[in-house]
Scaffold this motif. Structure first.
Motif, short mmCIF file in Angstrom:
data_model
loop_
_atom_site.label_atom_id
_atom_site.label_comp_id
_atom_site.label_asym_id
_atom_site.label_seq_id
_atom_site.Cartn_x
_atom_site.Cartn_y
_atom_site.Cartn_z
N PHE A 2 8.32 -12.65 -8.86
CA PHE A 2 7.53 -13.05 -7.67
C PHE A 2 6.96 -11.81 -7.30
O PHE A 2 7.69 -10.58 -7.23
CB PHE A 2 8.50 -13.49 -6.70
CG PHE A 2 7.80 -13.62 -5.16
CD1 PHE A 2 6.77 -14.53 -4.93
CD2 PHE A 2 8.44 -12.75 -4.27
CE1 PHE A 2 6.19 -14.55 -3.85
CE2 PHE A 2 7.66 -12.86 -3.06
CZ PHE A 2 6.52 -13.62 -3.04
N VAL A 3 5.74 -11.47 -7.22
CA VAL A 3 4.97 -10.32 -6.71
C VAL A 3 4.63 -10.43 -5.28
O VAL A 3 4.15 -11.44 -4.86
CB VAL A 3 3.62 -10.24 -7.68
CG1 VAL A 3 3.02 -9.01 -6.91
CG2 VAL A 3 4.09 -9.83 -8.97
N ARG A 4 5.21 -9.42 -4.70
CA ARG A 4 4.76 -9.39 -2.93
C ARG A 4 3.43 -8.98 -3.02
O ARG A 4 2.98 -7.99 -3.44
CB ARG A 4 5.78 -8.29 -2.38
CG ARG A 4 7.29 -9.07 -2.54
CD ARG A 4 8.20 -8.05 -1.71
NE ARG A 4 9.54 -8.01 -2.00
CZ ARG A 4 10.41 -9.06 -1.90
NH1 ARG A 4 9.81 -10.18 -0.88
NH2 ARG A 4 11.58 -9.14 -2.00
N LYS A 5 2.95 -9.81 -1.83
CA LYS A 5 1.30 -9.64 -1.30
C LYS A 5 1.55 -8.57 -0.31
O LYS A 5 2.04 -8.73 0.74
CB LYS A 5 0.72 -10.81 -1.20
CG LYS A 5 0.58 -12.06 -2.41
CD LYS A 5 -0.54 -12.75 -2.17
CE LYS A 5 0.18 -13.53 -0.94
NZ LYS A 5 -0.79 -14.94 -0.77
N ILE A 6 0.41 -7.55 -0.39
CA ILE A 6 0.24 -6.68 0.78
C ILE A 6 -1.17 -6.81 1.35
O ILE A 6 -2.17 -6.81 0.63
CB ILE A 6 0.66 -5.29 0.35
CG1 ILE A 6 1.88 -5.13 -0.45
CG2 ILE A 6 0.56 -4.29 1.55
CD1 ILE A 6 3.11 -5.39 0.45
N LEU A 7 -1.15 -6.92 2.78
CA LEU A 7 -2.61 -6.79 3.32
C LEU A 7 -2.62 -5.22 3.78
O LEU A 7 -1.93 -4.82 4.72
CB LEU A 7 -2.61 -7.96 4.58
CG LEU A 7 -3.94 -7.76 5.02
CD1 LEU A 7 -5.22 -8.17 4.44
CD2 LEU A 7 -3.95 -8.71 6.37
N GLN A 24 0.00 -0.73 -5.98
CA GLN A 24 -0.18 -1.25 -7.41
C GLN A 24 0.87 -0.76 -8.18
O GLN A 24 1.36 -1.37 -9.19
CB GLN A 24 -1.68 -1.36 -8.00
CG GLN A 24 -2.44 -2.22 -7.29
CD GLN A 24 -3.83 -2.10 -7.48
OE1 GLN A 24 -4.28 -1.19 -8.04
NE2 GLN A 24 -4.69 -3.00 -7.00
N LYS A 25 0.95 0.37 -8.34
CA LYS A 25 2.06 1.04 -9.19
C LYS A 25 3.35 0.82 -8.78
O LYS A 25 4.24 0.58 -9.81
CB LYS A 25 1.75 2.88 -8.96
CG LYS A 25 0.54 3.21 -9.79
CD LYS A 25 0.67 4.64 -9.60
CE LYS A 25 -0.57 5.39 -10.33
NZ LYS A 25 -0.84 6.97 -9.87
N LEU A 26 3.53 0.48 -7.70
CA LEU A 26 4.92 0.00 -7.37
C LEU A 26 5.17 -1.40 -7.36
O LEU A 26 6.20 -2.05 -7.15
CB LEU A 26 5.28 0.34 -5.62
CG LEU A 26 5.23 1.77 -5.47
CD1 LEU A 26 5.12 1.89 -3.72
CD2 LEU A 26 6.68 2.49 -5.97
N GLY A 27 4.11 -2.00 -8.10
CA GLY A 27 4.24 -3.63 -8.47
C GLY A 27 3.83 -4.37 -7.27
O GLY A 27 4.27 -5.63 -7.42
N TYR A 28 3.30 -4.35 -6.31
CA TYR A 28 2.95 -5.07 -5.31
C TYR A 28 1.47 -5.52 -5.73
O TYR A 28 0.70 -4.89 -6.26
CB TYR A 28 3.06 -4.28 -3.85
CG TYR A 28 4.20 -3.79 -3.39
CD1 TYR A 28 5.08 -4.78 -3.12
CD2 TYR A 28 4.51 -2.33 -3.28
CE1 TYR A 28 6.43 -4.42 -2.87
CE2 TYR A 28 5.80 -2.25 -2.92
CZ TYR A 28 6.79 -2.91 -2.48
OH TYR A 28 8.06 -2.45 -2.34
N SER A 29 0.96 -6.51 -4.96
CA SER A 29 -0.11 -6.96 -4.93
C SER A 29 -1.03 -6.89 -3.75
O SER A 29 -0.60 -7.40 -2.64
CB SER A 29 -0.12 -8.58 -5.52
OG SER A 29 -1.63 -8.91 -5.33
N VAL A 30 -2.17 -6.22 -3.80
CA VAL A 30 -2.88 -6.02 -2.48
C VAL A 30 -3.75 -6.96 -2.35
O VAL A 30 -4.95 -6.99 -3.03
CB VAL A 30 -3.43 -4.80 -2.50
CG1 VAL A 30 -4.15 -4.26 -1.34
CG2 VAL A 30 -2.62 -3.59 -2.90
#
Length: 414
Positions: A2-7, A24-30
């Motif tokens: 599961f990839v966490r989404k960031i706004l 993105q480097k930390l694995g989050y989806s912007v």
């Protein structure tokens, strides 16, 4: 995975780009980058991010802190603040380093913990509100923190009115046995640190002045460390139960027709009198056994309804002939017994028998009929040191039959 989404909400291109790359480097989806706070709430509703990173010093007229509060409290999405101003305890967007990952994960953790606590709070609230008992929770100072709908219904107080008030102002309790006002029970159990049952005859005076008999208990509330944080009062309206108990007692110990004590209660009081005479050499009592003369003829001639009314009227007359401390009982049919306690000698018993004969000699008007009766009375007293009530009653009964053989309307001493 599961990839966490960031706004991300940032109006400066370079910082926005750097932050996005770091995320993105930390694995989050912007999921979105917006530079206008007016659009932020709409974007959150549309994209459902896991976390919102917002620069609270955007060059917009709108209050970014207000927007962030709406996102957290109404849309229930955690927010991490970005700023260049050291006045705020937030992330410095120009020097993120490893703080960014920590801040996001901590925001998610706190949000999840808060969500769990809120769900637990709502679940417990639903349970308390669904209970058939009234529940009132107080702070350690004895003032009301919350009350469930059942408590509102019984007391007549709404939670909005009662919140913060002293418990005794809302739960106004009176001990019916002593007629005294009961003090704040929450304070008492908090100081004692143990569960306290409500006094046996606790009567609640409701907001509109109605009296309700209540029962149950008050208990201290403890946290995980055992520290007392308040008290909980659980109670219910037991008025009907008390009425039922009183009715059962009446049926068990009182005659249904005349409301006088019955055979069971009379024997109990006679047993107590015998026990008392064993302890006190100067204590005397007497028993009178009465049988109405001619009652069968009245019952046969005028019917059972008139006969029952006649017995009730006779019971009231007999009561007037005795002291309040004496016990008058209907033993069955047209037989009555009297326990005269703490008499001086047998003369007190014969005087009572004479008063009874004089009272019964007066005619009685009932259902248009003028009725009269007499009584044959047998008397015995404890000069023989009786051990059993049955023996004493047997002797009184023998004396009564002797009086009847002597021509009725008289008394005889065993």
């Amino acid at each position: 995975m599961f990839v966490r989404k960031i706004l991300l909400v940032e109006d400066q291109k370079i910082p926005a780009s750097n932050i996005r790359k770091s995320l993105q480097k930390l694995g989050y989806s912007v999921s979105e980058i917006t530079k206008c706070s007016n659009e932020t709430i709409k974007k959150v509703a549309e994209t459902h991010p896991n976390v919102v990173l917002i620069d609270i010093c955007l060059a917009e007229e709108i209050d970014c802190m207000q927007v962030a509060n709406i996102i957290e409290n109404e849309l229930h999405v955690p927010v991490v603040y970005l700023t260049e101003d050291s006045e705020y305890k937030t992330l410095d967007k120009n020097h993120l380093s490893s703080d960014l990952h920590f801040a996001i994960e901590m925001a998610l953790y706190n949000h999840q913990s808060k969500k769990i606590l809120e769900e637990e709070k709502h679940r417990l609230g639903a349970i308390i509100n669904s209970m058939g008992c009234a529940v009132i929770v107080t702070y350690t100072n004895g003032c009301i923190q919350m009350m469930n709908p059942r408590a509102e219904l019984i007391t007549g107080w709404k939670q909005s009115e009662a919140s913060g008030k002293d418990l005794v102002e809302v739960v106004n309790l009176v001990d019916k046995d002593g007629g005294e006002t009961i003090e704040n029970l929450a304070i008492h159990v908090i100081e004692a640190g143990e569960v306290l049952n409500l006094p046996e005859n606790s009567t609640l005076i409701t907001k509109d002045g109605k009296e309700i008999t209540i029962g149950d208990n008050v208990a201290p509330i403890r946290d995980q460390n055992g520290n007392i944080t308040g008290a909980v009062l659980v109670f219910q309206d037991i008025t009907k139960r008390k009425q039922t108990e009183a009715e059962l007692i009446r049926n068990a110990f009182y005659d249904g027709l005349t409301a006088l004590p019955n055979r069971v209660l009379f024997l109990d009081r006679l047993t107590q009198a015998i026990e008392r005479s064993r302890r006190r050499s100067d204590y005397y009592f007497a028993v009178l056994f009465l049988d109405l003369d001619g009652f069968k003829e009245i019952n046969d001639r005028y019917g059972h309804e008139t006969g029952d009314g006649f017995l009730v009227a006779i019971a009231r007359r007999l009561e007037l002939c005795l002291r309040s401390a004496d016990t008058l009982a209907r033993f069955g049919g047209d037989e009555f017994t009297v326990l005269l306690e703490d008499i001086k000698d047998i003369t007190d018993a014969t005087n009572a028998a004479k008063r009874i004969q004089d009272s019964l000699g007066l005619p009685l008007n009932l259902n248009g009929h003028e009725l009269s009766t007499t009584a044959s009375i047998g008397i015995t007293w404890n000069f023989r040191n009786y051990e059993e009530p049955a023996t004493l009653l047997r002797d009184a009964d023998i004396a009564m039959y002797r009086a009847k053989q002597q021509g009725k309307a008289t008394y005889a001493i065993f």
